[in-house]
Scaffold this motif. Structure first.
Motif, PDB file in Angstrom:
ATOM      1  N   GLY A  18     -14.603 -15.890  29.999  1.00 45.50           N
ATOM      2  CA  GLY A  18     -15.530 -15.592  28.912  1.00 45.50           C
ATOM      3  C   GLY A  18     -15.286 -16.440  27.682  1.00 45.50           C
ATOM      4  O   GLY A  18     -16.222 -16.876  27.017  1.00 45.50           O
ATOM      5  N   GLY A  19     -14.033 -16.685  27.378  1.00 45.16           N
ATOM      6  CA  GLY A  19     -13.705 -17.489  26.213  1.00 45.16           C
ATOM      7  C   GLY A  19     -14.126 -18.939  26.349  1.00 45.16           C
ATOM      8  O   GLY A  19     -14.421 -19.608  25.364  1.00 45.16           O
ATOM      9  N   LYS A  20     -14.155 -19.422  27.574  1.00 48.75           N
ATOM     10  CA  LYS A  20     -14.528 -20.818  27.800  1.00 48.75           C
ATOM     11  C   LYS A  20     -16.027 -20.996  28.018  1.00 48.75           C
ATOM     12  O   LYS A  20     -16.562 -22.064  27.772  1.00 48.75           O
ATOM     13  CB  LYS A  20     -13.769 -21.372  29.007  1.00 48.75           C
ATOM     14  CG  LYS A  20     -12.267 -21.277  28.880  1.00 48.75           C
ATOM     15  CD  LYS A  20     -11.749 -21.977  27.649  1.00 48.75           C
ATOM     16  CE  LYS A  20     -10.241 -21.805  27.531  1.00 48.75           C
ATOM     17  NZ  LYS A  20      -9.734 -22.200  26.231  1.00 48.75           N
ATOM     18  N   SER A  25     -16.754 -18.050  21.050  1.00 49.16           N
ATOM     19  CA  SER A  25     -16.003 -16.823  21.344  1.00 49.16           C
ATOM     20  C   SER A  25     -14.563 -17.095  21.760  1.00 49.16           C
ATOM     21  O   SER A  25     -13.829 -16.160  22.074  1.00 49.16           O
ATOM     22  CB  SER A  25     -16.702 -16.027  22.455  1.00 49.16           C
ATOM     23  OG  SER A  25     -16.586 -16.688  23.690  1.00 49.16           O
ATOM     24  N   ASP A  26     -14.140 -18.339  21.750  1.00 53.35           N
ATOM     25  CA  ASP A  26     -12.791 -18.686  22.207  1.00 53.35           C
ATOM     26  C   ASP A  26     -11.744 -18.237  21.192  1.00 53.35           C
ATOM     27  O   ASP A  26     -11.845 -18.520  20.002  1.00 53.35           O
ATOM     28  CB  ASP A  26     -12.706 -20.191  22.431  1.00 53.35           C
ATOM     29  CG  ASP A  26     -11.468 -20.599  23.205  1.00 53.35           C
ATOM     30  OD1 ASP A  26     -10.799 -19.714  23.763  1.00 53.35           O
ATOM     31  OD2 ASP A  26     -11.183 -21.810  23.257  1.00 53.35           O
ATOM     32  N   LEU A  27     -10.742 -17.506  21.680  1.00 54.76           N
ATOM     33  CA  LEU A  27      -9.632 -17.050  20.846  1.00 54.76           C
ATOM     34  C   LEU A  27      -8.341 -17.789  21.156  1.00 54.76           C
ATOM     35  O   LEU A  27      -7.277 -17.387  20.705  1.00 54.76           O
ATOM     36  CB  LEU A  27      -9.404 -15.550  21.061  1.00 54.76           C
ATOM     37  CG  LEU A  27     -10.534 -14.614  20.670  1.00 54.76           C
ATOM     38  CD1 LEU A  27     -10.249 -13.203  21.159  1.00 54.76           C
ATOM     39  CD2 LEU A  27     -10.733 -14.627  19.173  1.00 54.76           C
ATOM     40  N   GLY A  28      -8.409 -18.846  21.927  1.00 56.36           N
ATOM     41  CA  GLY A  28      -7.219 -19.512  22.428  1.00 56.36           C
ATOM     42  C   GLY A  28      -6.806 -18.848  23.739  1.00 56.36           C
ATOM     43  O   GLY A  28      -7.278 -17.765  24.087  1.00 56.36           O
ATOM     44  N   ILE A  34      -5.345 -11.608  26.332  1.00 52.60           N
ATOM     45  CA  ILE A  34      -5.064 -10.265  25.802  1.00 52.60           C
ATOM     46  C   ILE A  34      -6.348  -9.457  25.692  1.00 52.60           C
ATOM     47  O   ILE A  34      -6.412  -8.300  26.129  1.00 52.60           O
ATOM     48  CB  ILE A  34      -4.349 -10.363  24.443  1.00 52.60           C
ATOM     49  CG1 ILE A  34      -2.934 -10.912  24.638  1.00 52.60           C
ATOM     50  CG2 ILE A  34      -4.298  -8.997  23.755  1.00 52.60           C
ATOM     51  CD1 ILE A  34      -2.215 -11.247  23.362  1.00 52.60           C
ATOM     52  N   ALA A  35      -7.379 -10.041  25.102  1.00 53.84           N
ATOM     53  CA  ALA A  35      -8.646  -9.325  24.965  1.00 53.84           C
ATOM     54  C   ALA A  35      -9.234  -8.991  26.337  1.00 53.84           C
ATOM     55  O   ALA A  35      -9.759  -7.893  26.556  1.00 53.84           O
ATOM     56  CB  ALA A  35      -9.635 -10.149  24.150  1.00 53.84           C
ATOM     57  N   VAL A  81     -15.241  -9.555  21.038  1.00 48.01           N
ATOM     58  CA  VAL A  81     -14.130  -9.685  20.085  1.00 48.01           C
ATOM     59  C   VAL A  81     -14.035 -11.120  19.573  1.00 48.01           C
ATOM     60  O   VAL A  81     -13.840 -11.347  18.379  1.00 48.01           O
ATOM     61  CB  VAL A  81     -12.806  -9.236  20.740  1.00 48.01           C
ATOM     62  CG1 VAL A  81     -11.616  -9.606  19.892  1.00 48.01           C
ATOM     63  CG2 VAL A  81     -12.820  -7.741  20.989  1.00 48.01           C
ATOM     64  N   GLY A  82     -14.187 -12.095  20.467  1.00 47.42           N
ATOM     65  CA  GLY A  82     -14.117 -13.496  20.055  1.00 47.42           C
ATOM     66  C   GLY A  82     -15.190 -13.865  19.058  1.00 47.42           C
ATOM     67  O   GLY A  82     -14.922 -14.542  18.067  1.00 47.42           O
ATOM     68  N   LEU A  83     -16.413 -13.430  19.304  1.00 46.51           N
ATOM     69  CA  LEU A  83     -17.497 -13.737  18.374  1.00 46.51           C
ATOM     70  C   LEU A  83     -17.274 -13.080  17.019  1.00 46.51           C
ATOM     71  O   LEU A  83     -17.487 -13.706  15.978  1.00 46.51           O
ATOM     72  CB  LEU A  83     -18.839 -13.307  18.968  1.00 46.51           C
ATOM     73  CG  LEU A  83     -19.342 -14.136  20.150  1.00 46.51           C
ATOM     74  CD1 LEU A  83     -20.573 -13.494  20.761  1.00 46.51           C
ATOM     75  CD2 LEU A  83     -19.631 -15.561  19.730  1.00 46.51           C
ATOM     76  N   VAL A  84     -16.835 -11.828  17.017  1.00 44.18           N
ATOM     77  CA  VAL A  84     -16.602 -11.119  15.751  1.00 44.18           C
ATOM     78  C   VAL A  84     -15.454 -11.748  14.987  1.00 44.18           C
ATOM     79  O   VAL A  84     -15.560 -12.026  13.783  1.00 44.18           O
ATOM     80  CB  VAL A  84     -16.358  -9.606  16.009  1.00 44.18           C
ATOM     81  CG1 VAL A  84     -15.856  -8.917  14.763  1.00 44.18           C
ATOM     82  CG2 VAL A  84     -17.617  -8.947  16.530  1.00 44.18           C
ATOM     83  N   VAL A  85     -14.350 -11.997  15.661  1.00 45.33           N
ATOM     84  CA  VAL A  85     -13.176 -12.563  14.982  1.00 45.33           C
ATOM     85  C   VAL A  85     -13.483 -13.953  14.454  1.00 45.33           C
ATOM     86  O   VAL A  85     -13.167 -14.280  13.305  1.00 45.33           O
ATOM     87  CB  VAL A  85     -11.959 -12.601  15.949  1.00 45.33           C
ATOM     88  CG1 VAL A  85     -10.848 -13.478  15.401  1.00 45.33           C
ATOM     89  CG2 VAL A  85     -11.443 -11.189  16.179  1.00 45.33           C
ATOM     90  N   ASN A  86     -14.133 -14.774  15.250  1.00 40.86           N
ATOM     91  CA  ASN A  86     -14.447 -16.128  14.783  1.00 40.86           C
ATOM     92  C   ASN A  86     -15.461 -16.121  13.655  1.00 40.86           C
ATOM     93  O   ASN A  86     -15.401 -16.951  12.760  1.00 40.86           O
ATOM     94  CB  ASN A  86     -14.942 -16.979  15.951  1.00 40.86           C
ATOM     95  CG  ASN A  86     -13.816 -17.355  16.887  1.00 40.86           C
ATOM     96  OD1 ASN A  86     -12.662 -17.408  16.497  1.00 40.86           O
ATOM     97  ND2 ASN A  86     -14.159 -17.577  18.142  1.00 40.86           N
ATOM     98  N   LYS A  87     -16.373 -15.192  13.649  1.00 42.08           N
ATOM     99  CA  LYS A  87     -17.349 -15.073  12.563  1.00 42.08           C
ATOM    100  C   LYS A  87     -16.649 -14.650  11.259  1.00 42.08           C
ATOM    101  O   LYS A  87     -16.941 -15.195  10.189  1.00 42.08           O
ATOM    102  CB  LYS A  87     -18.427 -14.064  12.949  1.00 42.08           C
ATOM    103  CG  LYS A  87     -19.512 -13.897  11.943  1.00 42.08           C
ATOM    104  CD  LYS A  87     -20.495 -15.043  12.038  1.00 42.08           C
ATOM    105  CE  LYS A  87     -21.711 -14.700  11.197  1.00 42.08           C
ATOM    106  NZ  LYS A  87     -22.660 -15.790  11.190  1.00 42.08           N
TER     107      LYS A  87
END
Length: 92
Positions: A18-20, A25-28, A34-35, A81-87
């Motif tokens: 999902g992150g890729k 949405s990428d969190l590393g 973890i997510a 989570v990735g979209l929210v955190v990156n935003k």
């Protein structure tokens, strides 16, 4: 116990994918895993109880359904989570 492991593995894979796949949405690598793991275990358990498959078992269909359910839930949680955190981080 087998269902939990299958959900965890599915969530890890779903989170990494999902992150890729979704831009922004990428969190590393570690954040995606973890997510995805949290989403896989939580969402897979919720999905299993809603669909009546909470009984578990060792047959391949039960393990595969837990793996797929965990993967889908892990991907969804990681993307959200990735979209929210990156935003939030980009705004700050």
């Amino acid at each position: 116990m087998e269902a939990l492991v299958a959900q965890l593995i599915g969530g890890l894979a779903g989170g990494a994918a999902g992150g890729k796949l979704v831009k922004g949405s990428d969190l590393g690598n570690i954040g995606n895993l973890i997510a995805g793991a949290v989403g896989g275990v939580g969402g897979g358990s919720l999905l299993g109880s809603m669909l009546g498959g909470a009984g578990g078992g060792m047959d391949i269909a039960a393990i595969a359904s837990q793996l797929v359910g965990g993967g889908v839930a892990g991907a969804i949680v990681q993307i959200v989570v990735g979209l929210v955190v990156n935003k939030v981080i980009r705004k700050a």
